[in-house]
Design a protein around this motif. Structure first.
Motif, PDB file in Angstrom:
ATOM      1  N   ARG A   1       0.823  -1.197   0.000  1.00 41.24           N
ATOM      2  CA  ARG A   1       0.000   0.000   0.000  1.00 41.24           C
ATOM      3  C   ARG A   1       0.860   1.252   0.000  1.00 41.24           C
ATOM      4  NH1 ARG A   1      -3.608  -0.988   5.141  1.00 41.24           N
ATOM      5  NH2 ARG A   1      -1.651  -1.738   5.932  1.00 41.24           N
ATOM      6  N   GLU A   2       0.271   2.335  -0.467  1.00 41.59           N
ATOM      7  CA  GLU A   2       0.928   3.636  -0.390  1.00 41.59           C
ATOM      8  C   GLU A   2       0.333   4.361   0.815  1.00 41.59           C
ATOM      9  OE1 GLU A   2       1.779   7.628  -3.008  1.00 41.59           O
ATOM     10  OE2 GLU A   2       1.347   5.747  -4.010  1.00 41.59           O
ATOM     11  N   PRO A   3       1.173   4.814   1.740  1.00 36.76           N
ATOM     12  CA  PRO A   3       0.646   5.422   2.964  1.00 36.76           C
ATOM     13  C   PRO A   3       0.127   6.840   2.730  1.00 36.76           C
ATOM     14  CG  PRO A   3       3.023   5.546   2.951  1.00 36.76           C
ATOM     15  CD  PRO A   3       2.632   4.748   1.734  1.00 36.76           C
ATOM     16  N   VAL A   4      -0.750   7.272   3.640  1.00 37.95           N
ATOM     17  CA  VAL A   4      -1.152   8.672   3.668  1.00 37.95           C
ATOM     18  C   VAL A   4       0.074   9.452   4.127  1.00 37.95           C
ATOM     19  CG1 VAL A   4      -2.669  10.365   4.760  1.00 37.95           C
ATOM     20  CG2 VAL A   4      -3.549   8.091   4.157  1.00 37.95           C
ATOM     21  N   PHE A   5       0.351  10.568   3.472  1.00 36.38           N
ATOM     22  CA  PHE A   5       1.622  11.254   3.656  1.00 36.38           C
ATOM     23  C   PHE A   5       1.403  12.764   3.689  1.00 36.38           C
ATOM     24  CE2 PHE A   5       5.849  12.596   2.766  1.00 36.38           C
ATOM     25  CZ  PHE A   5       5.764  13.538   1.756  1.00 36.38           C
ATOM     26  N   GLU A   6       2.163  13.456   4.552  1.00 38.77           N
ATOM     27  CA  GLU A   6       2.171  14.914   4.583  1.00 38.77           C
ATOM     28  C   GLU A   6       3.603  15.389   4.786  1.00 38.77           C
ATOM     29  OE1 GLU A   6      -1.665  16.899   6.313  1.00 38.77           O
ATOM     30  OE2 GLU A   6      -0.954  15.370   7.727  1.00 38.77           O
TER      31      GLU A   6
ATOM     32  N   VAL B   1      12.583  19.878   7.912  1.00 39.51           N
ATOM     33  CA  VAL B   1      11.490  19.359   7.083  1.00 39.51           C
ATOM     34  C   VAL B   1      10.888  18.206   7.869  1.00 39.51           C
ATOM     35  CG1 VAL B   1      10.874  18.209   4.920  1.00 39.51           C
ATOM     36  CG2 VAL B   1      12.617  19.999   4.921  1.00 39.51           C
ATOM     37  N   LEU B   2       9.564  18.250   8.063  1.00 38.79           N
ATOM     38  CA  LEU B   2       8.861  17.211   8.809  1.00 38.79           C
ATOM     39  C   LEU B   2       7.982  16.437   7.845  1.00 38.79           C
ATOM     40  CD1 LEU B   2       8.059  15.940  11.560  1.00 38.79           C
ATOM     41  CD2 LEU B   2       6.195  17.609  11.627  1.00 38.79           C
ATOM     42  N   LEU B   3       8.142  15.117   7.843  1.00 34.69           N
ATOM     43  CA  LEU B   3       7.315  14.238   7.025  1.00 34.69           C
ATOM     44  C   LEU B   3       6.529  13.332   7.950  1.00 34.69           C
ATOM     45  CD1 LEU B   3      10.441  14.250   5.548  1.00 34.69           C
ATOM     46  CD2 LEU B   3       8.925  13.526   3.744  1.00 34.69           C
ATOM     47  N   THR B   4       5.253  13.146   7.684  1.00 37.55           N
ATOM     48  CA  THR B   4       4.445  12.215   8.468  1.00 37.55           C
ATOM     49  C   THR B   4       3.830  11.184   7.532  1.00 37.55           C
ATOM     50  OG1 THR B   4       2.421  13.542   8.338  1.00 37.55           O
ATOM     51  CG2 THR B   4       3.881  13.950  10.222  1.00 37.55           C
ATOM     52  N   TYR B   5       3.827   9.948   7.987  1.00 39.93           N
ATOM     53  CA  TYR B   5       3.277   8.829   7.229  1.00 39.93           C
ATOM     54  C   TYR B   5       2.330   8.053   8.138  1.00 39.93           C
ATOM     55  CZ  TYR B   5       7.115   9.336   3.868  1.00 39.93           C
ATOM     56  OH  TYR B   5       7.991   9.799   2.926  1.00 39.93           O
ATOM     57  N   GLU B   6       1.163   7.694   7.631  1.00 42.55           N
ATOM     58  CA  GLU B   6       0.268   6.803   8.366  1.00 42.55           C
ATOM     59  C   GLU B   6       0.630   5.372   7.979  1.00 42.55           C
ATOM     60  OE1 GLU B   6      -3.907   7.726   8.179  1.00 42.55           O
ATOM     61  OE2 GLU B   6      -3.502   9.869   8.447  1.00 42.55           O
ATOM     62  N   LEU B   7       1.158   4.621   8.955  1.00 39.72           N
ATOM     63  CA  LEU B   7       1.621   3.252   8.716  1.00 39.72           C
ATOM     64  C   LEU B   7       0.988   2.288   9.726  1.00 39.72           C
ATOM     65  CD1 LEU B   7       5.440   4.069   8.321  1.00 39.72           C
ATOM     66  CD2 LEU B   7       3.759   3.792   6.488  1.00 39.72           C
TER      67      LEU B   7
ATOM     68  N   HIS C   1       6.643   4.280  -0.470  1.00 43.14           N
ATOM     69  CA  HIS C   1       6.377   5.646  -0.910  1.00 43.14           C
ATOM     70  C   HIS C   1       7.700   6.308  -1.253  1.00 43.14           C
ATOM     71  CE1 HIS C   1       5.349   9.977  -0.377  1.00 43.14           C
ATOM     72  NE2 HIS C   1       4.263   9.574  -1.013  1.00 43.14           N
ATOM     73  N   GLN C   2       7.663   7.200  -2.222  1.00 45.46           N
ATOM     74  CA  GLN C   2       8.841   8.004  -2.505  1.00 45.46           C
ATOM     75  C   GLN C   2       8.393   9.436  -2.747  1.00 45.46           C
ATOM     76  OE1 GLN C   2      10.775   6.002  -5.746  1.00 45.46           O
ATOM     77  NE2 GLN C   2       9.744   7.224  -7.285  1.00 45.46           N
ATOM     78  N   VAL C   3       9.264  10.365  -2.335  1.00 42.15           N
ATOM     79  CA  VAL C   3       8.948  11.781  -2.442  1.00 42.15           C
ATOM     80  C   VAL C   3      10.234  12.558  -2.682  1.00 42.15           C
ATOM     81  CG1 VAL C   3       9.112  12.175   0.060  1.00 42.15           C
ATOM     82  CG2 VAL C   3       7.725  13.694  -1.336  1.00 42.15           C
ATOM     83  N   GLU C   4      10.110  13.663  -3.392  1.00 41.35           N
ATOM     84  CA  GLU C   4      11.261  14.545  -3.569  1.00 41.35           C
ATOM     85  C   GLU C   4      11.225  15.577  -2.457  1.00 41.35           C
ATOM     86  OE1 GLU C   4      13.355  17.436  -6.860  1.00 41.35           O
ATOM     87  OE2 GLU C   4      11.828  16.015  -7.480  1.00 41.35           O
TER      88      GLU C   4
END
Length: 164
Positions: free
Chosen positions: A84-89, A97-103, A132-135
């Motif tokens: 699955r791809e997690p919900v991400f902010e 830089v703060l990243l949050t993932y619902e896992l 998930h991947q993000v720039e």
């Protein structure tokens, strides 16, 4: 509709049939137990089972109890784990830089991070599989590790940035 969609639909219908079969088998068993009991007047209860349903090999009437016993003895197959791809902010502040993932279902030691320049890749192993991947919005040092915290299924990654 593609062949895969049709196959998934048939698989879903088959799963529903198996579950209904288990339900009908349990109802048949319960009705059989009631039939053995006696009412206040000492006479046996009258029961009638004839639903004429044939889903996933369910039999009603003669042989239904045996079919229910066979199903009860079968071990359930493990459901395939879906990636699955997690919900991400992502939040960019002056100094981090703060990243949050619902896992949900993931443990902190099951989270693997990798970076290639500004591209951050997250993967989990274990019961819950996420990818998930993000720039990233800013370049972060190649050997900089984020502060990690996992609370109630939410992973927080905090990358410190240098003020320019």
């Amino acid at each position: 509709m593609s062949r895969n969609d049709k196959k998934d639909g048939f698989d879903a219908l088959g799963e529903i049939g198996v579950r209904l079969g288990g339900l009908f088998g349990a109802v048949e068993t319960a009705i059989g137990e009631i039939a053995k009991a006696k009412g206040e007047d000492g006479k046996p209860f009258k029961t009638h089972v004839d639903w004429g349903v044939s889903v996933g090999g369910v039999r009603s009437g003669a042989g239904a109890a045996e079919a229910a016993a066979e199903r009860a003895e079968r071990k359930p197959e493990a459901a395939p784990r879906a990636l699955r791809e997690p919900v991400f902010e992502m939040f960019e502040e002056d100094d981090h830089v703060l990243l949050t993932y619902e896992l949900p279902g993931a443990a902190l030691d099951e989270v693997a991070l990798s970076r290639d320049g500004r591209l951050l890749k997250l993967e989990t192993t274990g019961r819950a599989l996420f990818r998930h991947q993000v720039e990233l919005p800013v370049t972060i040092g190649a050997d900089a590790e984020p502060a990690r915290a996992l609370r109630n299924g939410v992973l927080e990654l905090r990358f410190e940035t240098s003020k320019a």
